[in-house]
Design a protein around this motif. Structure first.
Motif, short mmCIF file in Angstrom:
data_model
loop_
_atom_site.label_atom_id
_atom_site.label_comp_id
_atom_site.label_asym_id
_atom_site.label_seq_id
_atom_site.Cartn_x
_atom_site.Cartn_y
_atom_site.Cartn_z
N ASP A 253 38.61 28.30 27.32
CA ASP A 253 39.75 29.18 27.13
C ASP A 253 39.38 30.63 26.84
OD1 ASP A 253 38.72 28.86 24.61
OD2 ASP A 253 40.54 28.03 23.72
N GLY A 254 38.11 30.98 26.95
CA GLY A 254 37.70 32.36 26.67
C GLY A 254 37.85 33.24 27.91
N PRO A 255 37.86 34.56 27.73
CA PRO A 255 37.94 35.47 28.88
C PRO A 255 36.73 35.32 29.79
CG PRO A 255 37.40 36.67 26.88
CD PRO A 255 37.75 35.28 26.45
N LYS B 243 46.74 34.12 33.87
CA LYS B 243 47.75 34.81 33.06
C LYS B 243 47.24 36.14 32.53
CE LYS B 243 49.96 30.52 31.48
NZ LYS B 243 50.27 29.67 30.27
N THR B 244 45.92 36.29 32.43
CA THR B 244 45.34 37.51 31.89
C THR B 244 44.72 38.41 32.95
OG1 THR B 244 43.25 36.37 31.45
CG2 THR B 244 44.88 36.39 29.68
N GLY B 245 44.73 37.98 34.22
CA GLY B 245 44.16 38.82 35.26
C GLY B 245 43.49 38.01 36.36
N PRO B 246 42.81 38.70 37.26
CA PRO B 246 42.25 38.02 38.44
C PRO B 246 40.89 37.38 38.22
CG PRO B 246 41.86 40.37 38.60
CD PRO B 246 42.64 40.16 37.33
N VAL B 247 40.26 37.61 37.07
CA VAL B 247 38.88 37.15 36.87
C VAL B 247 38.88 35.69 36.41
CG1 VAL B 247 36.66 37.65 35.80
CG2 VAL B 247 38.30 39.50 36.18
N LEU B 248 38.28 34.82 37.20
CA LEU B 248 38.32 33.39 36.95
C LEU B 248 36.95 32.79 36.63
CD1 LEU B 248 40.67 32.30 39.90
CD2 LEU B 248 41.31 33.06 37.61
N THR B 249 35.89 33.57 36.75
CA THR B 249 34.54 33.01 36.63
C THR B 249 33.68 33.84 35.67
OG1 THR B 249 33.83 34.27 38.58
CG2 THR B 249 34.57 32.00 38.94
N GLY B 250 32.64 33.18 35.17
CA GLY B 250 31.68 33.82 34.28
C GLY B 250 32.00 33.62 32.81
N PHE B 251 31.00 33.19 32.02
CA PHE B 251 31.23 33.09 30.58
C PHE B 251 30.00 33.36 29.72
CE2 PHE B 251 30.89 28.76 32.31
CZ PHE B 251 29.82 28.24 31.61
N GLU B 252 28.86 33.70 30.30
CA GLU B 252 27.69 34.08 29.50
C GLU B 252 27.14 35.39 30.04
OE1 GLU B 252 24.08 31.75 30.08
OE2 GLU B 252 25.12 30.57 31.60
N ARG C 46 44.77 28.22 35.91
CA ARG C 46 46.14 28.69 35.66
C ARG C 46 46.21 29.51 34.38
NH1 ARG C 46 47.45 23.44 37.57
NH2 ARG C 46 47.61 22.64 35.43
N GLN C 47 45.45 29.10 33.36
CA GLN C 47 45.44 29.85 32.11
C GLN C 47 44.76 31.20 32.29
OE1 GLN C 47 46.92 28.94 29.26
NE2 GLN C 47 46.25 30.84 28.25
N PHE C 48 43.62 31.22 32.99
CA PHE C 48 42.90 32.48 33.20
C PHE C 48 43.75 33.47 33.99
CE2 PHE C 48 38.83 29.72 33.21
CZ PHE C 48 38.82 29.69 31.83
#
Length: 312
Positions: free
Chosen positions: A95-97, A60-69, A56-58
């Motif tokens: 909580d990062g993009p 708010k900033t757009g459609p991308v929900l996966t990946g962090f490295e 739900r938090q992600f």
């Protein structure tokens, strides 16, 4: 400016490519063009409907929900990072993009430049699981030459890097993995391999470290086969909460590690380990962004050897 991005249809349990607005970096952020981003357990769980609060938090900033490295190229200047520099990064897990997209605005604290000799795929393969192994072997349970380590899940990312680092410190490493991955574990530096089809522990074992990457064991089970002062480390603390309480009354220790964020010093240490040859990238497979579902499925498959990557 728009970008190609990976969107997840949670209801369908599937991924698709969409066009989305490219982010603009805010104060303290650097715009990074993603080249390669890894697949992790959290990504697979998000596709299956998990991590609802974070999703739900992600959203708010757009459609991308996966990946962090990731490994990529800076496209704006920061205080340390300059546009055009190749970088690795670890966007904060909770909580990062997200980074399965062409661009992401990343906090500069979560970035580090990389040498020209380190390829994008190799760099992306090292980040989170390499950092985790370093924290275990250098902070939680540093080993000395001649000591003994048991690494359960030795063909996965954390496990393979754990074997490499323990062996580089002169430890005698026993790896536990599937029979099909026995030779792979030996190539990482394991002196002995035990398969899942047999027993992980044997009479007379006295390990100084038991690194349980898939959380298959427990402190209570491992303690009988650990040396006095030995440490049992799990990557999933919720799997053995009682074990941490029992360890408080024992001469043997239990620890866990859930690395939710990196920093420049940790990332620099990771790169130094690669430069020294004590940490070597392990890559199972690389998929194009359009084949993300196949990449997620591969990550969820037992028996893979190392990291699963997405070429952005």
């Amino acid at each position: 400016m728009t970008m190609r991005a990976l969107a997840v249809d949670v209801a369908a349990g599937a991924c698709r490519i969409v066009e989305a607005p490219a982010p603009r970096p805010g104060p303290g952020q650097v715009l990074v063009e993603m080249k390669v981003s890894a697949v992790n357990e959290m990504d697979v769980q998000v596709r299956a409907g998990g991590w609802a609060r974070q999703v739900r938090q992600f959203r708010k900033t757009g459609p991308v929900l996966t990946g962090f490295e990731f490994a990529g190229v800076a496209r704006s200047d920061g205080a340390r990072i300059r546009a055009g520099q190749r970088v690795i990064g670890y966007s904060p897990v909770l909580d990062g993009p997200r980074t399965h997209a062409q661009f992401a605005a990343i906090d500069e604290r979560d970035l580090a430049p990389i040498p020209d000799e380190l390829l994008d795929e190799d760099a992306a393969a090292l980040v989170v699981m390499g950092l985790t192994a370093i924290e275990v072997l250098e902070a939680i349970a540093p080993l000395k030459a001649g000591q003994k380590a048991l690494v359960i899940g030795a063909a996965g990312g954390v496990g393979a890097y754990g074997v490499q680092l323990a062996a580089s410190r002169g430890a005698q490493v026993t790896a536990v993995c599937s029979a099909a991955n026995a030779d792979f574990a030996r190539r990482q530096g394991a002196a002995e391999v035990r398969t899942y089809e047999a027993a992980a522990y044997q009479q007379g074992d006295a390990f100084n470290l038991v690194l349980d990457t898939p959380a298959r064991s427990s402190f209570g089970e491992a303690a009988r086969y650990m040396a006095r002062g030995g440490t049992y480390v799990s990557t999933n603390p919720t799997a053995d909460l009682g074990g941490f309480l029992r360890a408080m009354l024992s001469p043997k220790r239990a620890g866990w590690l859930m690395l939710l964020r990196a920093d420049p010093a940790r990332l620099k240490r990771l790169i130094a380990a690669w430069c020294a040859g004590t940490l070597r990238p392990v890559i199972d497979s690389v998929y194009d962004l359009s084949d993300a579902d196949a990449a997620f499925d591969r990550f969820a498959t037992r028996g893979k050897q190392g990291r699963v990557l997405l070429r952005i």
